[in-house]
Design a protein around this motif. Sequence first.
Motif, mmCIF file in Angstrom:
data_model
loop_
_atom_site.group_PDB
_atom_site.id
_atom_site.type_symbol
_atom_site.label_atom_id
_atom_site.label_comp_id
_atom_site.label_asym_id
_atom_site.label_seq_id
_atom_site.Cartn_x
_atom_site.Cartn_y
_atom_site.Cartn_z
ATOM 1 N N VAL A 1 2.546 0.101 1.206
ATOM 2 C CA VAL A 1 1.825 0.453 2.436
ATOM 3 C C VAL A 1 0.365 0.011 2.326
ATOM 4 C CG1 VAL A 1 0.970 2.405 3.802
ATOM 5 C CG2 VAL A 1 3.355 2.349 3.064
ATOM 6 N N LEU A 2 -0.264 0.284 1.189
ATOM 7 C CA LEU A 2 -1.663 -0.102 1.010
ATOM 8 C C LEU A 2 -1.847 -1.617 1.034
ATOM 9 C CD1 LEU A 2 -2.765 2.442 -1.734
ATOM 10 C CD2 LEU A 2 -3.503 2.381 0.650
ATOM 11 N N ARG A 3 -0.966 -2.352 0.369
ATOM 12 C CA ARG A 3 -1.068 -3.818 0.381
ATOM 13 C C ARG A 3 -0.853 -4.378 1.775
ATOM 14 N NH1 ARG A 3 2.163 -3.661 -4.010
ATOM 15 N NH2 ARG A 3 1.047 -3.594 -5.954
ATOM 16 N N ASN A 4 0.095 -3.814 2.514
ATOM 17 C CA ASN A 4 0.314 -4.276 3.889
ATOM 18 C C ASN A 4 -0.909 -4.020 4.754
ATOM 19 O OD1 ASN A 4 2.876 -5.212 3.313
ATOM 20 N ND2 ASN A 4 3.889 -3.341 3.964
ATOM 21 N N LYS A 5 -1.527 -2.864 4.571
ATOM 22 C CA LYS A 5 -2.744 -2.543 5.322
ATOM 23 C C LYS A 5 -3.854 -3.528 4.959
ATOM 24 C CE LYS A 5 -6.044 1.180 6.133
ATOM 25 N NZ LYS A 5 -6.421 2.542 5.791
ATOM 26 N N GLN A 6 -4.034 -3.796 3.670
ATOM 27 C CA GLN A 6 -5.048 -4.762 3.242
ATOM 28 C C GLN A 6 -4.748 -6.150 3.806
ATOM 29 O OE1 GLN A 6 -4.776 -4.378 -1.060
ATOM 30 N NE2 GLN A 6 -6.809 -3.464 -1.118
ATOM 31 N N LEU B 1 -4.905 4.465 -9.630
ATOM 32 C CA LEU B 1 -5.345 3.293 -8.877
ATOM 33 C C LEU B 1 -4.687 2.024 -9.393
ATOM 34 C CD1 LEU B 1 -9.109 4.038 -8.286
ATOM 35 C CD2 LEU B 1 -7.267 3.988 -6.593
ATOM 36 N N GLU C 1 4.017 3.717 -1.544
ATOM 37 C CA GLU C 1 2.611 3.835 -1.135
ATOM 38 C C GLU C 1 1.838 2.568 -1.452
ATOM 39 O OE1 GLU C 1 -0.593 5.273 0.763
ATOM 40 O OE2 GLU C 1 1.408 6.175 0.741
ATOM 41 N N ALA C 2 2.116 1.953 -2.594
ATOM 42 C CA ALA C 2 1.444 0.701 -2.959
ATOM 43 C C ALA C 2 1.763 -0.386 -1.938
ATOM 44 C CB ALA C 2 1.862 0.261 -4.358
ATOM 45 N N LEU D 1 -1.261 1.956 -7.990
ATOM 46 C CA LEU D 1 -1.235 1.706 -6.546
ATOM 47 C C LEU D 1 -1.689 0.299 -6.174
ATOM 48 C CD1 LEU D 1 -2.641 5.081 -5.195
ATOM 49 C CD2 LEU D 1 -0.317 4.204 -4.907
ATOM 50 N N LEU D 2 -2.675 -0.219 -6.871
ATOM 51 C CA LEU D 2 -3.287 -1.467 -6.438
ATOM 52 C C LEU D 2 -2.981 -2.677 -7.315
ATOM 53 C CD1 LEU D 2 -6.810 -0.067 -5.495
ATOM 54 C CD2 LEU D 2 -4.842 -0.460 -3.984
#
Length: 114
Positions: free
Chosen positions: A40-45, A16, A37-38, A19-20
Amino acid sequence: MTSPRERLAGQQAELLKALLAGGDAPAGFDADRLRIEANVLRNKQSRLAAYLRPDLAEALGDRFAALFREYATSHPKTDAIRARAYADTFGTWLVERGEVPKPRGRFTSWLRRI
């Protein structure tokens, strides 16, 4: 000696963090894939924060994504905070940094802490 459950929890925490929060890739993980992947997650957030706080997205324009990335990296979201509250704390962070003026009207309830 740590139990298997404790070791797994530690490995999950490392993953985590990678990733975050911009941490190093844990052993056994491909750093390039984790970086993708990190992102992608930040863009989604970021998209979710813009949806929940359109006032901030509008006020910041093209700067929104970069500022959200900076915030999200230094203040990783946890499961203890809901998405709307996370977007509101981003807004508070922006006000404290002078990136946006303190709001008036309908979005002032999230600023009670200031």
